[in-house]
Design an enzyme around this catalytic site. Structure first.
Site, mmCIF file in Angstrom:
data_model
loop_
_atom_site.group_PDB
_atom_site.id
_atom_site.type_symbol
_atom_site.label_atom_id
_atom_site.label_comp_id
_atom_site.label_asym_id
_atom_site.label_seq_id
_atom_site.Cartn_x
_atom_site.Cartn_y
_atom_site.Cartn_z
ATOM 1 N NE ARG A 108 -2.666 1.042 3.496
ATOM 2 C CZ ARG A 108 -3.422 0.923 4.592
ATOM 3 N NH1 ARG A 108 -4.693 0.594 4.511
ATOM 4 N NH2 ARG A 108 -2.909 1.146 5.792
ATOM 5 C CE LYS A 123 -2.344 4.913 6.638
ATOM 6 N NZ LYS A 123 -3.353 5.715 7.281
ATOM 7 C CD GLU A 149 -11.937 6.203 4.716
ATOM 8 O OE1 GLU A 149 -11.393 5.163 5.092
ATOM 9 O OE2 GLU A 149 -11.418 6.980 3.898
HETATM 10 N N1 PMP Z 1 -9.421 4.835 6.810
HETATM 11 C C1 PMP Z 1 -8.533 5.803 7.055
HETATM 12 C C2 PMP Z 1 -8.804 7.171 6.535
HETATM 13 C C3 PMP Z 1 -7.378 5.530 7.796
HETATM 14 O O1 PMP Z 1 -6.481 6.491 8.032
HETATM 15 C C4 PMP Z 1 -7.169 4.226 8.294
HETATM 16 C C5 PMP Z 1 -5.962 3.921 9.142
HETATM 17 N N2 PMP Z 1 -4.832 3.794 8.399
HETATM 18 C C6 PMP Z 1 -8.125 3.242 8.013
HETATM 19 C C7 PMP Z 1 -9.240 3.583 7.268
HETATM 20 C C8 PMP Z 1 -7.943 1.831 8.479
HETATM 21 O O2 PMP Z 1 -6.946 1.211 7.725
HETATM 22 P P1 PMP Z 1 -6.019 0.047 8.317
HETATM 23 O O3 PMP Z 1 -6.935 -1.042 8.737
HETATM 24 O O4 PMP Z 1 -5.144 -0.336 7.193
HETATM 25 O O5 PMP Z 1 -5.288 0.630 9.482
#
Ligand code: PMP
Length: 300
Positions: A67, A166, A199
């Site tokens: 990622r 990200k 989200e």
């Molecule tokens: N959405 C956002 C905007 C985030 O910053 C995160 C945390 N990284 C997540 C969802 C959850 O992702 P992960 O399970 O990979 O931590």
């Protein structure tokens, strides 16, 4: 539980400073510095990852690295080292800090440049690994469940800045987080430009309705959470039907159960959204089951 004096964690050993990895070197935390001309600082121009290790083993390290490199590719940022070298650096940094259960932050900035936007005027992307003790949400929140509110800040339109990247520019999420905090909530729900559920500010969202697990699809404009993916796999293994479909606030309000997933939070129940109780207002059975399954998977 270990008391502070029994614990072998770094903050109980004042002589031992945390080491931070920066561009191939492990340096004391206080000496880990980047230039004020770094475009990561000036423009949020860079990418990052948040990972966790359990008992010294990093959960889905390869997936996090994929990622990170995908985010970098999407913003024309070339990470100067190969994924295998970065993976080794993550493990070396954990070991140098004697950390077993840790939160790990990978950061790659565009590097120092001129005061203009032009990334061609930058040099030397900075590759940084910070490892520290994990701070979890308080244990009682997992028992009682969270209350969240919907933020008025809309999640970035994927055609403006894809939420799948990200990037170091998290202002979109921070503004929504502030709205949540002002309402007394540590998480806030974000909608997309179509008014659908996207989200939360740092977590993905799931609903349960009539025994089926529902979650917004990637094209709702969300980060493809690594915990989200793991929970979908676990649900399939448990014989639970999973549907990635567009959801509205109404779907949230009338759900039987709701929970969030994220690296730091793992699986955390939500029992109230915008003042409405979800189901009976206590963490539901499928949420508890998936939380337990994830807990085991991460620690296996
Ligand atoms: N959405 C956002 C905007 C985030 O910053 C995160 C945390 N990284 C997540 C969802 C959850 O992702 P992960 O399970 O990979 O931590």
């Amino acid at each position: 539980m270990l008391t502070r004096t029994q614990s072998a964690s770094p903050d109980t050993q004042p002589h031992m400073s945390l080491k931070v990895y920066i561009n191939g070197r492990l340096v004391d935390k206080d000496d880990a510095k980047v230039s004020v001309y770094d475009h990561g600082l000036l423009y949020g121009d860079g990418v990052f990852e948040g990972l966790r290790s359990y008992g010294g083993r990093v959960f889905r390290l390869e997936r996090h690295l994929d990622r990170l490199y995908e985010s970098a590719r999407a913003i024309w940022l070339e990470i100067p080292i190969k994924p295998a070298e970065l993976a080794k650096a993550v493990n070396d940094t954990l070991r140098a800090n004697a950390l077993e259960d840790a939160y790990i932050r990978l950061v790659v900035t565009r590097g120092a440049g001129s005061l203009g936007l032009d990334p061609n005027r930058t040099s030397d992307p900075q590759v940084i690994i910070i490892t520290d003790k994990i701070t979890l949400y308080p244990a009682e929140l997992y028992e009682r469940g969270l209350e969240i509110v919907t933020a008025s800040t809309i999640r970035n339109h994927p055609a403006a800045l894809s939420p799948r990247i990200k990037s170091l520019n998290y202002l979109n999420n921070i503004l929504a987080k502030i709205e949540g905090l002002q309402a007394g909530c540590i998480e806030a729900l974000m909608l997309n430009t179509k008014g659908e559920v996207a989200e939360c500010t740092g977590d993905n969202i799931f609903l349960v309705r009539d025994g089926v697990l529902l979650t917004p699809p990637l094209d709702a404009g969300i980060l493809e959470g690594i915990t989200r993916d793991a929970v979908i796999e676990l649900a399939h293994e448990a014989g639970v039907e999973v549907r990635e479909i567009p959801l509205t606030k109404h779907d949230v309000y009338v759900a039987d159960e709701c929970f969030l997933t994220g690296t730091a939070a793992e699986v955390i129940p939500v029992v109230k959204v915008d003042g409405r109780s979800i189901g009976p207002g206590v963490p539901g059975p499928l949420t508890r089951d998936l939380r337990e399954r994830f807990h085991k998977l991460a620690r296996s």
